[in-house]
Structures are given as C-alpha cells and as structure tokens.
Design a protein around this motif. Structure first.
Motif, PDB file in Angstrom:
ATOM      1  N   ARG A 154      42.126 -10.841  37.082  1.00 41.41           N
ATOM      2  CA  ARG A 154      42.337 -10.726  35.635  1.00 41.41           C
ATOM      3  C   ARG A 154      42.165  -9.287  35.167  1.00 41.41           C
ATOM      4  NH1 ARG A 154      38.814 -14.510  31.861  1.00 41.41           N
ATOM      5  NH2 ARG A 154      37.392 -12.729  31.726  1.00 41.41           N
ATOM      6  N   VAL A 158      41.368  -8.201  27.573  1.00 37.46           N
ATOM      7  CA  VAL A 158      41.542  -9.565  27.071  1.00 37.46           C
ATOM      8  C   VAL A 158      41.469  -9.486  25.551  1.00 37.46           C
ATOM      9  CG1 VAL A 158      40.516 -11.877  26.992  1.00 37.46           C
ATOM     10  CG2 VAL A 158      40.494 -10.577  29.132  1.00 37.46           C
ATOM     11  N   SER A 160      41.990 -11.403  21.562  1.00 37.20           N
ATOM     12  CA  SER A 160      42.153 -12.582  20.718  1.00 37.20           C
ATOM     13  C   SER A 160      42.952 -12.207  19.481  1.00 37.20           C
ATOM     14  CB  SER A 160      40.787 -13.137  20.318  1.00 37.20           C
ATOM     15  OG  SER A 160      40.072 -13.580  21.446  1.00 37.20           O
ATOM     16  N   GLY A 197      39.832 -18.146  30.935  1.00 37.82           N
ATOM     17  CA  GLY A 197      39.508 -17.260  29.831  1.00 37.82           C
ATOM     18  C   GLY A 197      40.500 -17.303  28.686  1.00 37.82           C
ATOM     19  N   ALA A 198      41.649 -17.940  28.901  1.00 35.88           N
ATOM     20  CA  ALA A 198      42.656 -18.046  27.842  1.00 35.88           C
ATOM     21  C   ALA A 198      42.295 -19.165  26.871  1.00 35.88           C
ATOM     22  CB  ALA A 198      44.031 -18.292  28.441  1.00 35.88           C
ATOM     23  N   THR A 263      43.478 -16.617  22.609  1.00 36.64           N
ATOM     24  CA  THR A 263      42.952 -15.534  23.443  1.00 36.64           C
ATOM     25  C   THR A 263      43.938 -15.359  24.597  1.00 36.64           C
ATOM     26  OG1 THR A 263      40.647 -16.011  22.900  1.00 36.64           O
ATOM     27  CG2 THR A 263      41.064 -14.750  24.899  1.00 36.64           C
ATOM     28  N   VAL A 265      45.147 -13.614  28.128  1.00 35.78           N
ATOM     29  CA  VAL A 265      44.688 -12.965  29.356  1.00 35.78           C
ATOM     30  C   VAL A 265      45.885 -12.657  30.237  1.00 35.78           C
ATOM     31  CG1 VAL A 265      42.408 -14.030  29.304  1.00 35.78           C
ATOM     32  CG2 VAL A 265      44.253 -15.126  30.551  1.00 35.78           C
TER      33      VAL A 265
END
Length: 269
Positions: A154, A158, A160, A197-198, A263, A265
């Motif tokens: 990743r 990142v 949002s 994480g998304a 969010t 990623v």
C-alpha cells in the motif's frame, strides 16, 4: 522450532472491476506520493509452491517458506488469490511470522471471494524495515499446488474525502497524484474487501488520469465493484497496469449528483 499459537489476523478480499470511458477534466497537479519503503528491496512476485501434509501450514518441515521485507508501518496484501498474477490449485493456507518467530497473521479461505485461495492483509507495527517469513501450505494435510503467491504494497498516501454534485467524478472531486512506475499493477479502491484500509459511504466513483505533455488524460474509472457481492456494491475499484513511468492522478467523487464519502487507498504490485 516451536511457533507461538497466538494470532493477530487481518483478512481482506476482493476482486473485479470495470473500466468505464469518461471525458478528461482540468485539475491542478499535486505533489507525487512517496513510494513504498520496502518496494525497492524485494520483487512483488514472491514465489511458486506445491505442498502436502502441512497441517494447515503449521508443519514447518513441509511448508514452503519465503522471506519478505516489510517497511516501517507498511501495509501489505499477500495471497494466492485476488491479486493479479496469483494462482492456486486446491485449498491453500498461508501464515506470516515476524523476526521473533511469532505468528502475526494467517488466512485459509479468502472470505467473501468464495474460493479456497488465501489472502493475508497485514500492517507492520515496527518503526524500521523488518524481515518476515511466509509459510505456504495447504488446508489440513491435503495436497495443493501449483500455487503462485503475490504481494501488493500500500502506498503511504491514503486520503479521505466527501463530495456531492461531482457528476460521476468529473467535477468537484478530491484529487491526489502518485508517481508510478511502468509495468506496475495498481489497485485503487474505496472497497474495504478489495483493499485493506479503504472505505465507502454511499456511491463512490474513482477516476484515474495520466499526465502526458503537461495535460491530464483519462485512462480508467470505476463506479461499482463486484469485489464482494452485497458488501461493496457501491464502492469503487480500479485495477490498472501502468504503461509508462510518470505522474498519475486519482480523482474521487460520487455517482451523479449524490453525496458520498470514502477513504481511498492505492496498492502497488
């Protein structure tokens, strides 16, 4: 060598996306995101293996091992399924151990992908790049293989966002630019099952643009992903093979004039 039985499991799954045609937009160039800390240290293709009598990848004598370098705080996805280039035959099982010989992650069947391949998602808790060891095996004492294991790393950028009236991600979008290398496979998503994480709330839309001669050229888009039926239907997932090294911009928006948030990623493979 005895291994600790205590686990910390983080399992992610997802596959599938559609690239939709769209018009190019005019947006400002932003600073490229940094590349993965450990990317230069290890090829993203890991290894092929076949095995049997592994006791669900717990029998050290029969598993197939691979050393993996993971950067400080880096998040990776490792699997025999979902990621481009993976392959499995039979019921695979993966376990990941840290430098203290402690098991930190494992997976048998990639949940929600409805197959017997395996997929681990793991974030290193350490402040420096460390060496981990992957054990590749099969469920129970079954035989499996040939299997191909891949890793996706990743990107540290990142972001949002929330939006409304973006006209399917063509105006009023939130934009981030990444420096990508030729022949990389990238996964860009708001779907938690497809990319650890998304996140998506509402109907998200993602678009990808490539900088060519100072202009942004639209190259890929996705509004709805089939990564996990009933779980991620309104989230987005772009899978894209980078044709040339350069700057690529992700633009995040919402379907039609709707309101949404998410969010985003990006995983490199």
């Amino acid at each position: 060598m005895k291994r600790l039985a205590t686990l910390v499991m983080m399992v992610l799954v997802g596959a599938g996306c559609a690239a939709d045609a769209a018009d190019e937009g005019d947006y400002a160039l932003e600073d490229p995101g940094e590349e993965s800390v450990a990317e230069a240290e290890q090829a993203l293709y890991l290894y092929d293996y076949s095995a049997s009598n592994t006791n669900s990848a717990a029998n050290e004598a029969n598993v197939k091992k691979k050393s993996i370098s993971i950067g400080a705080g880096e998040t990776v996805m490792i699997g025999t399924t979902v990621l481009p280039g993976t392959l499995f035959k039979g019921d695979t099982y993966l376990r990941l151990y840290n430098f203290l010989d402690k098991q930190v992650a494992y997976n048998d069947d990639a949940a929600c992908n409805l197959n017997a391949g395996s997929l681990i998602s793991f974030t290193s808790p350490y402040g420096t790049t460390e060496s981990f060891e992957l054990w590749g095996g099969c469920y129970g004492n079954d035989a499996c293989g040939p299997n191909t294991v891949q890793i996706a790393r990743r990107d540290p950028v990142v972001f949002s966002y929330s939006g409304q009236d973006t006209n399917n991600g063509t105006v009023n979008t939130t934009n981030k630019t990444y420096a990508l290398k030729a022949n990389q496979n990238v996964r860009i998503s708001t779907c938690s099952y497809a990319a650890h994480g998304a996140k998506a709330i509402g109907d998200t839309v993602l678009r990808l643009y490539r900088e060519i001669d100072g202009a942004w050229v639209h190259v890929a888009a996705n509004g709805n992903t089939s990564a996990c039926e009933g779980q991620c239907d309104l989230a987005s997932l772009i899978q894209y093979t980078v044709p040339a090294t350069g700057n690529y911009q992700v633009r995040a928006g919402c379907a039609d004039a709707e309101e949404c948030s998410g969010t985003v990623v990006l995983y490199r493979q």
